[in-house]
Design a protein around this motif. Structure first.
Motif, PDB file in Angstrom:
ATOM      1  N   LEU A  46       0.838  -1.211   0.000  1.00  0.00           N
ATOM      2  CA  LEU A  46       0.000   0.000   0.000  1.00  0.00           C
ATOM      3  C   LEU A  46       0.868   1.254   0.000  1.00  0.00           C
ATOM      4  O   LEU A  46       0.597   2.207  -0.721  1.00  0.00           O
ATOM      5  CB  LEU A  46      -0.901   0.035   1.239  1.00  0.00           C
ATOM      6  CG  LEU A  46      -2.006  -1.017   1.346  1.00  0.00           C
ATOM      7  CD1 LEU A  46      -2.782  -0.813   2.643  1.00  0.00           C
ATOM      8  CD2 LEU A  46      -2.956  -0.902   0.154  1.00  0.00           C
ATOM      9  N   ASN A  47       1.890   1.276   0.859  1.00  0.00           N
ATOM     10  CA  ASN A  47       2.779   2.432   0.947  1.00  0.00           C
ATOM     11  C   ASN A  47       4.225   1.972   1.071  1.00  0.00           C
ATOM     12  O   ASN A  47       4.681   1.609   2.153  1.00  0.00           O
ATOM     13  CB  ASN A  47       2.407   3.317   2.147  1.00  0.00           C
ATOM     14  CG  ASN A  47       3.246   4.597   2.177  1.00  0.00           C
ATOM     15  OD1 ASN A  47       4.075   4.829   1.283  1.00  0.00           O
ATOM     16  ND2 ASN A  47       3.044   5.421   3.193  1.00  0.00           N
ATOM     17  N   PRO A  48       4.962   2.019  -0.057  1.00  0.00           N
ATOM     18  CA  PRO A  48       6.362   1.578  -0.052  1.00  0.00           C
ATOM     19  C   PRO A  48       7.203   2.345   0.972  1.00  0.00           C
ATOM     20  O   PRO A  48       8.249   1.858   1.394  1.00  0.00           O
ATOM     21  CB  PRO A  48       6.846   1.893  -1.473  1.00  0.00           C
ATOM     22  CG  PRO A  48       5.613   2.072  -2.291  1.00  0.00           C
ATOM     23  CD  PRO A  48       4.524   2.503  -1.374  1.00  0.00           C
ATOM     24  N   LEU A  49       6.756   3.541   1.370  1.00  0.00           N
ATOM     25  CA  LEU A  49       7.512   4.323   2.348  1.00  0.00           C
ATOM     26  C   LEU A  49       7.217   3.869   3.779  1.00  0.00           C
ATOM     27  O   LEU A  49       7.850   4.348   4.722  1.00  0.00           O
ATOM     28  CB  LEU A  49       7.198   5.819   2.190  1.00  0.00           C
ATOM     29  CG  LEU A  49       7.652   6.416   0.845  1.00  0.00           C
ATOM     30  CD1 LEU A  49       7.051   7.803   0.641  1.00  0.00           C
ATOM     31  CD2 LEU A  49       9.173   6.496   0.776  1.00  0.00           C
ATOM     32  N   ILE A  62      -4.647   4.813  -3.907  1.00  0.00           N
ATOM     33  CA  ILE A  62      -4.101   4.856  -2.545  1.00  0.00           C
ATOM     34  C   ILE A  62      -3.581   6.264  -2.269  1.00  0.00           C
ATOM     35  O   ILE A  62      -2.726   6.765  -3.010  1.00  0.00           O
ATOM     36  CB  ILE A  62      -2.948   3.845  -2.381  1.00  0.00           C
ATOM     37  CG1 ILE A  62      -3.457   2.419  -2.665  1.00  0.00           C
ATOM     38  CG2 ILE A  62      -2.354   3.922  -0.968  1.00  0.00           C
ATOM     39  CD1 ILE A  62      -2.337   1.437  -2.977  1.00  0.00           C
ATOM     40  N   ILE A  63      -4.103   6.894  -1.218  1.00  0.00           N
ATOM     41  CA  ILE A  63      -3.628   8.220  -0.810  1.00  0.00           C
ATOM     42  C   ILE A  63      -2.890   8.068   0.514  1.00  0.00           C
ATOM     43  O   ILE A  63      -3.472   7.607   1.497  1.00  0.00           O
ATOM     44  CB  ILE A  63      -4.789   9.221  -0.642  1.00  0.00           C
ATOM     45  CG1 ILE A  63      -5.658   9.257  -1.908  1.00  0.00           C
ATOM     46  CG2 ILE A  63      -4.264  10.620  -0.311  1.00  0.00           C
ATOM     47  CD1 ILE A  63      -6.942  10.070  -1.737  1.00  0.00           C
ATOM     48  N   THR A  64      -1.604   8.452   0.528  1.00  0.00           N
ATOM     49  CA  THR A  64      -0.857   8.474   1.782  1.00  0.00           C
ATOM     50  C   THR A  64      -0.523   9.928   2.115  1.00  0.00           C
ATOM     51  O   THR A  64      -0.795  10.820   1.310  1.00  0.00           O
ATOM     52  CB  THR A  64       0.448   7.645   1.695  1.00  0.00           C
ATOM     53  OG1 THR A  64       1.371   8.326   0.837  1.00  0.00           O
ATOM     54  CG2 THR A  64       0.186   6.251   1.165  1.00  0.00           C
TER      55      THR A  64
END
Lengths: 203, 203
Positions: A46-49, A62-64
């Motif tokens: 979902l979020n590589p960070l 996907i919004i981070t």
């Protein structure tokens, strides 16, 4: 849609308070950062960070980044406005939200990440000198903010905004690093009591 | 109105490129940061945080923070849109602008501030270990961005945005810290060539 949330961290709390102020409720899944659940392959997809929170829309978008999620809802439901209305107020809210992030929230987070024993495996390498270097910035900013809050109700002006949310989450995050608001900052304390009494602060 | 600008620093450059993309021209005064002109009593009265740039409106309102100044002009003159249009694009631009700031621009700035001899008197204390800790973050983020730019024209989507401006200023600021874009990041290099060729990049 689904919001991936983490109850213990200051950034997801910013999004929760924002949603509470808007009266918006979103299906939520808790991700336990102390159990490293934000480092699993599932969350990393979902979020590589590997940062929290994340919002997944029904179309798969996907919004981070807490503030990006807040802006999404500000456009969908403008009332009550939390990013300002009109060029000048929008600029003042952006300015104070960023000032509160760069000088306060990120400084508190740096002290926490680089000095707290709980962060030893999550922040590699911990740089203790960087934690120390951030402490005076926190005090300096709170003194500057105190002079501002002498003359107005909220951080960015006469209206509650996302800049208040950022500042509240930053100040409450000073508890785990054991730094109090300086005694002489009476206007910050008045403001903190008021925003803490809003129902959204419990979100 | 008047813009207090500094030709050598990456944040004022973000505002200049933004204005050039909009075709807006603003009366400007240069503040030489290497001569500490942003620490004078005159400039400190404008911005107690002693950061650049600052915009003073005709009614005396002072807007600091590059992105706050950009947002002011985005509302005054929406075309071409540089912060996105509609909830989803606005959120994606905010997300990528923040990702580029938090992982790239601020990391490059931390390496510069905490290791460059020219910053010895401006960044007190310099924390060399913090400079070192930021270097792998820069490489990690550029690799992540490279995978994204394989499939689209610009950092936040199919349209040039403020996220491209932040990324361009961050990558060009890697020159004084002597870090190149990794050889294998061919999509970042393609993108960098294209955005550098826009007339606004010279602003």
């Amino acid at each position: 849609m689904k919001l991936y949330d983490s109850k213990t961290a200051p950034n997801p709390r910013r999004t929760r308070i924002f949603l509470a102020e808007k009266g918006i409720s979103v299906p939520t899944e808790q991700v336990d950062m102390m159990k490293m659940e934000h480092k699993t392959p599932e969350y990393t997809a979902l979020n590589p960070l590997q940062r929290m929170p994340a919002l997944v829309l029904d179309d798969g978008t996907i919004i981070t980044e807490s503030i990006a999620i807040c802006r999404y809802f500000e456009v969908l439901q403008p009332e009550p406005p939390l990013f300002g209305v009109g060029a000048k107020e929008i600029a003042m809210v952006e300015m104070w939200n960023r000032r509160a992030e760069l000088n306060l929230l990120f400084s508190v987070a740096n002290v926490f990440r680089h000095s707290h024993p709980a962060m030893k495996e999550l922040e590699v390498p911990q740089v203790p000198d960087w934690a120390e270097a951030n402490k005076p910035r926190i005090v300096d900013f709170l003194r500057m903010l105190d002079a501002e809050l002498k003359n107005r109700a909220f951080v960015a002006g006469d209206r509650f905004s996302v800049a208040d949310i950022t500042t509240l989450c930053a100040i409450d995050f000073m508890r785990p690093i054991r730094m109090p608001v300086p005694e002489e900052c009476i206007h910050v304390k008045r403001w903190h009591g008021e925003v803490s009494a809003r129902p959204s602060a419990k979100a």
